[in-house]
Each structure stands twice: as C-alpha cells, then as structure tokens.
Write an enzyme that holds these catalytic residues in place. Sequence first.
Site, mmCIF file in Angstrom:
data_model
loop_
_atom_site.group_PDB
_atom_site.id
_atom_site.type_symbol
_atom_site.label_atom_id
_atom_site.label_comp_id
_atom_site.label_asym_id
_atom_site.label_seq_id
_atom_site.Cartn_x
_atom_site.Cartn_y
_atom_site.Cartn_z
ATOM 1 N N GLU A 73 -5.124 -7.414 14.980
ATOM 2 C CA GLU A 73 -4.502 -6.236 14.701
ATOM 3 C C GLU A 73 -5.443 -4.992 14.564
ATOM 4 O O GLU A 73 -5.505 -3.864 15.047
ATOM 5 C CB GLU A 73 -3.889 -6.118 13.084
ATOM 6 C CG GLU A 73 -2.931 -5.059 13.126
ATOM 7 C CD GLU A 73 -2.105 -5.227 11.552
ATOM 8 O OE1 GLU A 73 -1.055 -5.895 11.599
ATOM 9 O OE2 GLU A 73 -2.622 -4.562 10.641
ATOM 10 N N LYS A 105 7.976 -0.866 12.529
ATOM 11 C CA LYS A 105 8.297 -0.275 11.194
ATOM 12 C C LYS A 105 9.498 0.876 11.597
ATOM 13 O O LYS A 105 10.434 0.973 10.854
ATOM 14 C CB LYS A 105 7.259 0.521 10.350
ATOM 15 C CG LYS A 105 6.516 -0.652 9.687
ATOM 16 C CD LYS A 105 5.332 -0.031 8.819
ATOM 17 C CE LYS A 105 4.424 -1.038 8.011
ATOM 18 N NZ LYS A 105 3.520 -0.703 6.999
ATOM 19 N N LYS A 141 0.800 -1.183 -0.083
ATOM 20 C CA LYS A 141 -0.008 -0.008 -0.009
ATOM 21 C C LYS A 141 0.915 1.130 -0.072
ATOM 22 O O LYS A 141 0.618 2.137 -0.748
ATOM 23 C CB LYS A 141 -0.843 0.073 1.260
ATOM 24 C CG LYS A 141 -1.890 1.002 1.449
ATOM 25 C CD LYS A 141 -2.772 0.750 2.577
ATOM 26 C CE LYS A 141 -3.444 2.067 2.911
ATOM 27 N NZ LYS A 141 -4.468 2.110 4.018
ATOM 28 N N GLU A 201 10.593 -4.569 4.591
ATOM 29 C CA GLU A 201 10.664 -6.154 4.017
ATOM 30 C C GLU A 201 10.246 -6.138 2.656
ATOM 31 O O GLU A 201 11.070 -6.825 1.743
ATOM 32 C CB GLU A 201 9.585 -7.021 4.907
ATOM 33 C CG GLU A 201 9.993 -7.038 6.344
ATOM 34 C CD GLU A 201 9.321 -6.149 7.120
ATOM 35 O OE1 GLU A 201 9.137 -5.100 6.768
ATOM 36 O OE2 GLU A 201 9.104 -6.363 8.435
ATOM 37 N N HIS A 255 -5.235 -34.161 17.028
ATOM 38 C CA HIS A 255 -4.340 -34.876 17.711
ATOM 39 C C HIS A 255 -3.207 -34.010 18.373
ATOM 40 O O HIS A 255 -2.049 -34.696 18.839
ATOM 41 C CB HIS A 255 -3.611 -35.570 16.424
ATOM 42 C CG HIS A 255 -4.694 -36.628 15.786
ATOM 43 N ND1 HIS A 255 -4.801 -37.910 16.293
ATOM 44 C CD2 HIS A 255 -5.594 -36.349 15.155
ATOM 45 C CE1 HIS A 255 -5.813 -38.557 15.622
ATOM 46 N NE2 HIS A 255 -6.421 -37.484 14.843
ATOM 47 N N GLY A 288 -4.871 -2.172 5.092
ATOM 48 C CA GLY A 288 -4.181 -3.554 4.722
ATOM 49 C C GLY A 288 -4.813 -4.696 5.023
ATOM 50 O O GLY A 288 -4.909 -5.628 4.159
ATOM 51 N N ARG A 289 -5.536 -5.038 6.349
ATOM 52 C CA ARG A 289 -5.808 -6.250 6.591
ATOM 53 C C ARG A 289 -7.334 -6.339 6.077
ATOM 54 O O ARG A 289 -8.076 -7.296 6.075
ATOM 55 C CB ARG A 289 -6.029 -6.331 7.853
ATOM 56 C CG ARG A 289 -6.575 -5.295 8.730
ATOM 57 C CD ARG A 289 -6.312 -5.371 10.471
ATOM 58 N NE ARG A 289 -6.711 -4.404 11.165
ATOM 59 C CZ ARG A 289 -6.008 -3.201 11.296
ATOM 60 N NH1 ARG A 289 -4.986 -3.135 10.673
ATOM 61 N NH2 ARG A 289 -6.491 -2.204 11.947
HETATM 62 C C1 G6Q Z 1 -2.668 -3.871 7.861
HETATM 63 C C2 G6Q Z 1 -1.349 -3.367 8.466
HETATM 64 C C3 G6Q Z 1 0.007 -4.083 7.877
HETATM 65 C C4 G6Q Z 1 0.295 -3.878 6.470
HETATM 66 C C5 G6Q Z 1 1.781 -4.070 6.101
HETATM 67 C C6 G6Q Z 1 2.178 -3.875 4.695
HETATM 68 O O1 G6Q Z 1 -3.563 -3.533 8.118
HETATM 69 O O2 G6Q Z 1 -1.213 -1.901 7.980
HETATM 70 O O3 G6Q Z 1 -0.064 -5.530 8.074
HETATM 71 O O4 G6Q Z 1 -0.510 -4.465 5.483
HETATM 72 O O5 G6Q Z 1 2.545 -3.601 7.062
HETATM 73 O O6 G6Q Z 1 1.975 -2.645 4.470
HETATM 74 P P1 G6Q Z 1 2.120 -2.037 2.894
HETATM 75 O O7 G6Q Z 1 1.142 -2.831 2.138
HETATM 76 O O8 G6Q Z 1 2.226 -0.602 2.978
HETATM 77 O O9 G6Q Z 1 3.551 -2.584 2.662
#
Ligand code: G6Q
Length: 553
Positions: A363, A514, A215, A221, A394, A277-278
Amino acid sequence: MTDTMSDTTPVPLRERPAYRELAAHYEAIKATHLRELFAAEPDRGPRLALQFEDIYFDYSKHRITDETLQLLIALAEQSGLPERIAAMFSGEHINLTEDRAVLHVALRAAADEHITFDGHDVVPDVQAVLAKMSDFADRVRSGEWTGHTGQRIRNVVNIGIGGSDLGPVMAYEALKHYSQRSLTFRFVSNIDGTDFVEKTLDLDPAETLFIVASKTFTTLETMTNARTARDWLLAGLGADESAVAKHFVALSTNAEKVSEFGIDTANMFGFWDWVGGRYSMDSAIGLSTMIAIGPDGFSRMLAGFHSVDLHFRTAPLPENIPALMGLLTVWYTDFFGAQTQAVLPYDQYLNRFPAYLQQLTMESNGKSVSLDGSPVDYNTGPVYWGEPGTNGQHSFYQLIHQGTLTIPADFIGFLHTLNPIGEHHDLLTANVFAQTEALAFGKTEEQVREEGTAEPLVPFKVFEGNHPTTTLLVDTLTPYTLGQLVALYEHSVFTQGTIWSVDSFDQWGVELGKVLAQRVIPELQSSEPPQLHHDSSTNTLIAKYRRAQGRPV
Ligand code: G6Q
C-alpha cells in the site's frame, strides 16, 4: 497536494549519477555467482553483517560487492534520504498528496522527547492516550470492567479492516505467548457476514467487549460489522441501548461519528491524522494488543520500535539496517527485474507477519506516479509475500530454488524459542541456515554426478543457486523485538519510497475501493429494476445477482 510538491522532488531517478553507475555496474556483476564472492573473501559472512542489539542482520548472501554498496549508498544520498529522514522526524508534511505529516515515530517517542507538528508538541498527546489505554486495559484484564449484566469480560473482539485490523491481528498472534490466556481475542474484518458469525458463534454477549477500530469511523466494512455486533449484543442480552456503553469502545480520530454510532466518547481512544492506517498498530489501534499483553508489554513493544527509530535516524547509512534493507530491495527491483520479495519467518507466532507486511509495503510503495505527478519509468514496490517456515519449504520454495524468477527472500530466525520442547528448535533453525545456504550456493552438475545420480536425472537435480537472501537472526521473540522488526520494515519501505520518489503514505487505490461499491449497492438492493449504465459484463453480473435474490430485473 501542496504547492511545494515540485520543490521537494529530487532529479528523476534515472538521471541521478549513482543510478547510472549502478546500471553499468549491474551489467558488470550480474553474472557473478555468490560462490565466487564467498570464495574470494573468506570472512564475507561476518563482514557483511551488523549486530543491532539482539538482532543480527546478515546481508552477505546478496549479489553485491563493496562497489555495489557504495553506489547504493550514493544513490540514497543523491535521493535525499538523510534529509527526508530528518523531515519525517521533524513533522514536515512529507505525505504530499494528502498534505499531512507522517509521525508514527512520535507514537513511540520517549515521554520526555519533543516532536512538534505545526508548532505543537505531540508527545504529551500521545502519552495521555497511552495512559487512558493503560487504565482501561488494566480494568479489563483485572475484571474490574464488567459487562452490562455485571459479568467480567472474557472475550475481546476487534472490529476493523486494513490498517485497523492487520497490525492488531499480527501483534496478537506474534505475542500470544505473553498474552493473558483467560481472555479470548477475535478479529472481525471482512464485510462477508461469515466473518462475524464464525468469530462470535461461541461467545457469550454478556462477557464480550467490542473494540471498533476505525480511523475515519466511516469505513463500510467496519461500520456494517459494528452495527451487526450491536444488534447481536442487544439481542443476546435482551437489553436496551444502554448496554452498549459497557460493551463497545472506539479507536478513532472522528469523535463526531463515534458519538453518532452511540459510543460514549469517554470510551473512545483517539489518534491523529498524522498516523497512517498501516502505521497505526502502536497507536490507540493497538488497544487489543495492550489488553492482551498488558500495558508494560505494550511499552516494551513501543521501546523496541523506538530503538530502531533512533538507529534509522542516527546510524550512518553503511551501518543503517533499514536503509540497507530498502536499498537491497531497490537493487533487485530496478536492476534484476525482481517483482517479488519473500518474507519467511521461522516462528509460528509470526504467521500473520507476511500478511501484515503485504499492506505495509504494497500500500505504501505500490505507486506509479512520482512526487511531481509524472509517471515513473522504473519499477517501484515489489509484491511482498510469504509464509512461516518450514511450511513454505514443502510448497513454494521449489520455485525459489529452481524456477526462472529472481526472488530475494528475508529469512527471520530466532536463537531461542518460546516453546522449548524436544529438539524442535534445533530442527527448525537448521532449516533456516540450510535453506539460505542452498539458495546461495546451489548444487553444480559435478556435485550431482558425484552423488551417483543417474545421468538422465542430472539436469533436474542441479540447483543454480545465486538466489539472494537476508538472514535476520533475533535473540527471542518478545514485545521489544517485535516492535524492532516492524520498525525495520517500516523504515525499509520509507527508504525505498525515497529512492523511487513516490508518496509512501497515501493510498488512493484504497480510497477508490471505498467509493466504487457505493454505486453498485443500490443497484443490487432497489425494489424497482435499476437503470444500469455499466459495461455489458457488469450489467449482466448485477442482473444475475438480482434474479438470485428474487428481485426484478
Ligand atoms: C491504511 C489504509 C487502509 C485503512 C482501512 C481502514 O493505511 O488507509 O487500510 O486502514 O481502510 O480505515 P479506517 O481505519 O478509517 O476504518
């Protein structure tokens, strides 16, 4: 933060009349056993159940009475749930701490609907991105889109993390049955180089498409993995930067950063800051899903989401499945002191569903400050966890059956399997029903004795029972029902967050992560010994690592 924050906060949870009544009611029924509730009412099973399209929601095996339900619904009303649902759907900035609208519901709205955000109808924007995604997905699936050397794309690698990874992986796994099998899908998320190396070990760069999903397009990462991918591709093809255009596309809200990275913005699929994001697996972030199952399959998934959105928006609370799911979680979290919630899908294709839900739920509602900025004095989001059945039986089910904790569990079963071989599905499904029955009713001392158990062993073989479960019995796992399942949990989370008066749409804890590493990276990498100003533990760890790399300390 917005100025209106305090205006929109309802009275504190403990002061809402229904909450007080629930506290007293809990004392009155906490010792009541599910055996008694079922014995007192022969048709409790079908009565406390709802059929919504192809999903049967059985909530009869919960430690509730009609009074509990009335009080929980009153609590939802006193917490402003109907108003908050309306506010979400009308594009109000309900993500208060980030001053943003929360409009993932617009991602799956019908094309002729109008959802406005700050006076702008976002549905045409969503449809335009979907059309662009469909065109691209079709070209990759048909082989029309080729790599730099003219070879067709056979591998699709999604690079993303968190919300830009967990939804796509879960959906790919869940819908593998419907996927184009000539394409290989991989998902790289971890900054640990092992993830990239292992996921690309057997791939030919000439046939590989990277989808960089971020996003913000600044996530450490993802950007590190994307740079490594670019180096891997160019080294493998012995090509120059121009090859990137055929092998990299971006999913992002940040055109500037995408362009800086070297991806042509013509190959960028956009979304908007009103998509958390989620909550983004049905936005452009779902491009890998669309390539896997095709644009029609993706549309069916969106239609599934949309059907539950409509249900959540319009069904009266006593018949509103996600609202009831959320209220039951509140009931156990705040009154029974339950700290976890298990989700147990009895379908191997849903093996990443619990991991996906961990982010969605924890989250969103892992918060300890209410909307007015004051600390909460009640429990909020529980730990969500789980594994597909029957594997869990199990291992950890032991603790659910005979441990000391109350662990409400959602069992997700299917009437039809996608792989009908032999008697597997009958055996699988028998386990769903048998487990929820055993958890509810247990086994008494008398029953254990009647089985001829030696007296010293009797206490060990007694099952107290009274463990609450929900059964979600779905017709078949399809793109449509997957969309429905995810939306049920999204809106359950929304309901919980509303009762707890927390902002379910921010994630300051993630933001912290971050930032923190950025301070330490130069201290690990500098050629000169760094001046360390951490605590003595952290300073020692840093020094130890530097020594191991042969760097001066
Ligand atoms: C989700 C969070 C988080 C995010 C990641 C990736 O709700 O904000 O999990 O999706 O940190 O972020 P970017 O899409 O900006 O790389």
